[in-house]
Design a protein around this motif. Structure first.
Motif, PDB file in Angstrom:
ATOM      1  N   ARG A 102       0.825  -1.212   0.000  1.00 48.45           N
ATOM      2  CA  ARG A 102       0.000   0.000   0.000  1.00 48.45           C
ATOM      3  C   ARG A 102       0.853   1.254   0.000  1.00 48.45           C
ATOM      4  O   ARG A 102       0.509   2.251  -0.636  1.00 48.45           O
ATOM      5  N   LYS A 103       1.965   1.250   0.696  1.00 45.51           N
ATOM      6  CA  LYS A 103       2.854   2.417   0.712  1.00 45.51           C
ATOM      7  C   LYS A 103       3.423   2.684  -0.679  1.00 45.51           C
ATOM      8  O   LYS A 103       3.567   3.822  -1.081  1.00 45.51           O
ATOM      9  N   MET A 104       3.743   1.622  -1.403  1.00 44.42           N
ATOM     10  CA  MET A 104       4.325   1.796  -2.731  1.00 44.42           C
ATOM     11  C   MET A 104       3.279   2.150  -3.783  1.00 44.42           C
ATOM     12  O   MET A 104       3.619   2.614  -4.864  1.00 44.42           O
ATOM     13  N   LEU A 105       1.996   1.948  -3.494  1.00 45.39           N
ATOM     14  CA  LEU A 105       0.943   2.234  -4.463  1.00 45.39           C
ATOM     15  C   LEU A 105       0.442   3.672  -4.423  1.00 45.39           C
ATOM     16  O   LEU A 105      -0.205   4.121  -5.360  1.00 45.39           O
ATOM     17  N   THR A 106       0.745   4.404  -3.370  1.00 46.17           N
ATOM     18  CA  THR A 106       0.309   5.798  -3.285  1.00 46.17           C
ATOM     19  C   THR A 106       0.816   6.618  -4.471  1.00 46.17           C
ATOM     20  O   THR A 106       0.037   7.346  -5.089  1.00 46.17           O
ATOM     21  N   PRO A 107       2.091   6.510  -4.878  1.00 50.45           N
ATOM     22  CA  PRO A 107       2.543   7.257  -6.067  1.00 50.45           C
ATOM     23  C   PRO A 107       1.846   6.803  -7.350  1.00 50.45           C
ATOM     24  O   PRO A 107       1.657   7.606  -8.268  1.00 50.45           O
ATOM     25  N   PHE A 108       1.436   5.541  -7.419  1.00 52.54           N
ATOM     26  CA  PHE A 108       0.691   5.058  -8.588  1.00 52.54           C
ATOM     27  C   PHE A 108      -0.619   5.825  -8.728  1.00 52.54           C
ATOM     28  O   PHE A 108      -0.931   6.357  -9.790  1.00 52.54           O
ATOM     29  N   TYR A 109      -1.394   5.884  -7.652  1.00 50.64           N
ATOM     30  CA  TYR A 109      -2.671   6.592  -7.690  1.00 50.64           C
ATOM     31  C   TYR A 109      -2.480   8.078  -7.948  1.00 50.64           C
ATOM     32  O   TYR A 109      -3.242   8.689  -8.689  1.00 50.64           O
ATOM     33  N   ASP A 110      -1.447   8.665  -7.354  1.00 48.58           N
ATOM     34  CA  ASP A 110      -1.170  10.088  -7.568  1.00 48.58           C
ATOM     35  C   ASP A 110      -0.849  10.376  -9.033  1.00 48.58           C
ATOM     36  O   ASP A 110      -1.300  11.378  -9.591  1.00 48.58           O
ATOM     37  N   SER A 111      -0.072   9.515  -9.673  1.00 46.21           N
ATOM     38  CA  SER A 111       0.298   9.752 -11.073  1.00 46.21           C
ATOM     39  C   SER A 111      -0.902   9.590 -12.002  1.00 46.21           C
ATOM     40  O   SER A 111      -1.029  10.328 -12.978  1.00 46.21           O
ATOM     41  N   VAL A 112      -1.793   8.647 -11.708  1.00 45.51           N
ATOM     42  CA  VAL A 112      -3.003   8.491 -12.522  1.00 45.51           C
ATOM     43  C   VAL A 112      -3.882   9.734 -12.392  1.00 45.51           C
ATOM     44  O   VAL A 112      -4.384  10.258 -13.384  1.00 45.51           O
ATOM     45  N   LYS A 113      -4.036  10.238 -11.176  1.00 47.90           N
ATOM     46  CA  LYS A 113      -4.846  11.441 -10.952  1.00 47.90           C
ATOM     47  C   LYS A 113      -4.213  12.674 -11.593  1.00 47.90           C
ATOM     48  O   LYS A 113      -4.904  13.539 -12.102  1.00 47.90           O
ATOM     49  N   ARG A 114      -2.889  12.762 -11.555  1.00 52.14           N
ATOM     50  CA  ARG A 114      -2.174  13.915 -12.106  1.00 52.14           C
ATOM     51  C   ARG A 114      -2.415  14.047 -13.613  1.00 52.14           C
ATOM     52  O   ARG A 114      -2.507  15.142 -14.137  1.00 52.14           O
ATOM     53  N   ILE A 115      -2.562  12.936 -14.318  1.00 48.79           N
ATOM     54  CA  ILE A 115      -2.816  12.964 -15.759  1.00 48.79           C
ATOM     55  C   ILE A 115      -4.264  13.367 -16.041  1.00 48.79           C
ATOM     56  O   ILE A 115      -4.594  13.776 -17.137  1.00 48.79           O
ATOM     57  N   GLY A 116      -5.152  13.248 -15.051  1.00 50.61           N
ATOM     58  CA  GLY A 116      -6.526  13.699 -15.236  1.00 50.61           C
ATOM     59  C   GLY A 116      -7.574  12.603 -15.195  1.00 50.61           C
ATOM     60  O   GLY A 116      -8.713  12.847 -15.556  1.00 50.61           O
ATOM     61  N   ILE A 117      -7.214  11.421 -14.755  1.00 47.41           N
ATOM     62  CA  ILE A 117      -8.172  10.327 -14.635  1.00 47.41           C
ATOM     63  C   ILE A 117      -8.725  10.337 -13.210  1.00 47.41           C
ATOM     64  O   ILE A 117      -7.970  10.348 -12.242  1.00 47.41           O
ATOM     65  N   THR A 118     -10.039  10.334 -13.085  1.00 46.31           N
ATOM     66  CA  THR A 118     -10.696  10.307 -11.782  1.00 46.31           C
ATOM     67  C   THR A 118     -10.770   8.869 -11.296  1.00 46.31           C
ATOM     68  O   THR A 118     -11.128   7.968 -12.051  1.00 46.31           O
ATOM     69  N   ILE A 119     -10.431   8.653 -10.018  1.00 45.57           N
ATOM     70  CA  ILE A 119     -10.478   7.319  -9.432  1.00 45.57           C
ATOM     71  C   ILE A 119     -11.544   7.311  -8.345  1.00 45.57           C
ATOM     72  O   ILE A 119     -11.343   7.868  -7.264  1.00 45.57           O
ATOM     73  N   ASP A 120     -12.684   6.684  -8.638  1.00 45.17           N
ATOM     74  CA  ASP A 120     -13.754   6.566  -7.651  1.00 45.17           C
ATOM     75  C   ASP A 120     -13.340   5.543  -6.596  1.00 45.17           C
ATOM     76  O   ASP A 120     -12.951   4.432  -6.924  1.00 45.17           O
ATOM     77  N   GLY A 121     -13.422   5.919  -5.340  1.00 43.42           N
ATOM     78  CA  GLY A 121     -13.047   5.048  -4.243  1.00 43.42           C
ATOM     79  C   GLY A 121     -11.694   5.369  -3.643  1.00 43.42           C
ATOM     80  O   GLY A 121     -11.381   4.960  -2.541  1.00 43.42           O
ATOM     81  N   ALA A 122     -10.873   6.130  -4.355  1.00 49.96           N
ATOM     82  CA  ALA A 122      -9.547   6.460  -3.855  1.00 49.96           C
ATOM     83  C   ALA A 122      -9.617   7.379  -2.634  1.00 49.96           C
ATOM     84  O   ALA A 122      -8.713   7.367  -1.797  1.00 49.96           O
ATOM     85  N   GLU A 123     -10.692   8.140  -2.530  1.00 46.75           N
ATOM     86  CA  GLU A 123     -10.835   9.019  -1.368  1.00 46.75           C
ATOM     87  C   GLU A 123     -11.003   8.227  -0.081  1.00 46.75           C
ATOM     88  O   GLU A 123     -10.781   8.748   1.007  1.00 46.75           O
ATOM     89  N   ASP A 124     -11.391   6.954  -0.176  1.00 48.80           N
ATOM     90  CA  ASP A 124     -11.550   6.111   1.009  1.00 48.80           C
ATOM     91  C   ASP A 124     -10.254   5.434   1.437  1.00 48.80           C
ATOM     92  O   ASP A 124     -10.215   4.800   2.485  1.00 48.80           O
ATOM     93  N   LEU A 125      -9.205   5.554   0.624  1.00 46.11           N
ATOM     94  CA  LEU A 125      -7.925   4.951   0.973  1.00 46.11           C
ATOM     95  C   LEU A 125      -7.090   5.930   1.795  1.00 46.11           C
ATOM     96  O   LEU A 125      -6.962   7.093   1.432  1.00 46.11           O
ATOM     97  N   PRO A 126      -6.530   5.466   2.891  1.00 44.31           N
ATOM     98  CA  PRO A 126      -5.661   6.361   3.672  1.00 44.31           C
ATOM     99  C   PRO A 126      -4.327   6.535   2.944  1.00 44.31           C
ATOM    100  O   PRO A 126      -3.766   5.581   2.436  1.00 44.31           O
ATOM    101  N   TYR A 127      -3.883   7.773   2.867  1.00 45.00           N
ATOM    102  CA  TYR A 127      -2.571   8.022   2.251  1.00 45.00           C
ATOM    103  C   TYR A 127      -1.510   7.735   3.288  1.00 45.00           C
ATOM    104  O   TYR A 127      -1.536   8.257   4.385  1.00 45.00           O
ATOM    105  N   LEU A 128      -0.578   6.903   2.899  1.00 42.10           N
ATOM    106  CA  LEU A 128       0.427   6.428   3.853  1.00 42.10           C
ATOM    107  C   LEU A 128       1.780   7.072   3.661  1.00 42.10           C
ATOM    108  O   LEU A 128       2.739   6.671   4.278  1.00 42.10           O
ATOM    109  N   GLY A 129       1.858   8.065   2.793  1.00 35.67           N
ATOM    110  CA  GLY A 129       3.093   8.788   2.604  1.00 35.67           C
ATOM    111  C   GLY A 129       4.043   8.019   1.825  1.00 35.67           C
ATOM    112  O   GLY A 129       4.996   8.221   1.319  1.00 35.67           O
TER     113      GLY A 129
END
Length: 129
Positions: A102-129
């Motif tokens: 989970r710690k290593m996946l936070t940058p994955f989700y951030d990069s997908v969002k940065r390009i402009g793709i909305t991720i439904d459900g990501a707001e329920d995931l705690p960001y672990l830094g």
């Protein structure tokens, strides 16, 4: 506030993780066909994989948060090319992963969002830094 089931994205983002590779695929909810996919086994990542494979002492995991971020970029670009702007994730599946994944996946989700793709459900995931 969560969207009603009819307004939610019809595309599901699934991650397949192992100690050797990471694969992200987006499937259509209607027929489960893969719309876009990116993986750490692609040619772009072969040099990094060989370097980690031949390193001493040997590593248990051959991908990291930097590679996860690059995979997120590739997946998001491919999604934009086919016209997908929103995907959803299975929050329970993501929360059931071991903490080191989970710690290593936070940058994955951030990069997908940065390009402009909305991720439904990501707001329920705690960001672990």
């Amino acid at each position: 506030m969560t969207a009603p089931a009819t307004a939610r994205s019809a595309h599901l983002l699934r991650l397949v993780l192992s100690c050797r590779k990471m694969t992200a695929q987006v499937t259509c909810a209607d027929n489960y066909s893969i719309i876009a996919m990116a993986s750490s086994s692609e040619q772009e990542f072969a040099k990094d994989y060989r370097a980690k494979l031949n390193r001493f002492p040997r590593s248990r995991i051959y991908w990291d948060s930097k590679i996860a971020s690059k995979i997120g970029d590739k997946l998001a670009i491919r999604l934009r090319e086919v016209g997908v702007s929103s995907v959803r994730i299975d929050v329970q599946e993501e929360l059931s992963r071991p903490i080191y994944y989970r710690k290593m996946l936070t940058p994955f989700y951030d990069s997908v969002k940065r390009i402009g793709i909305t991720i439904d459900g990501a707001e329920d995931l705690p960001y672990l830094g």
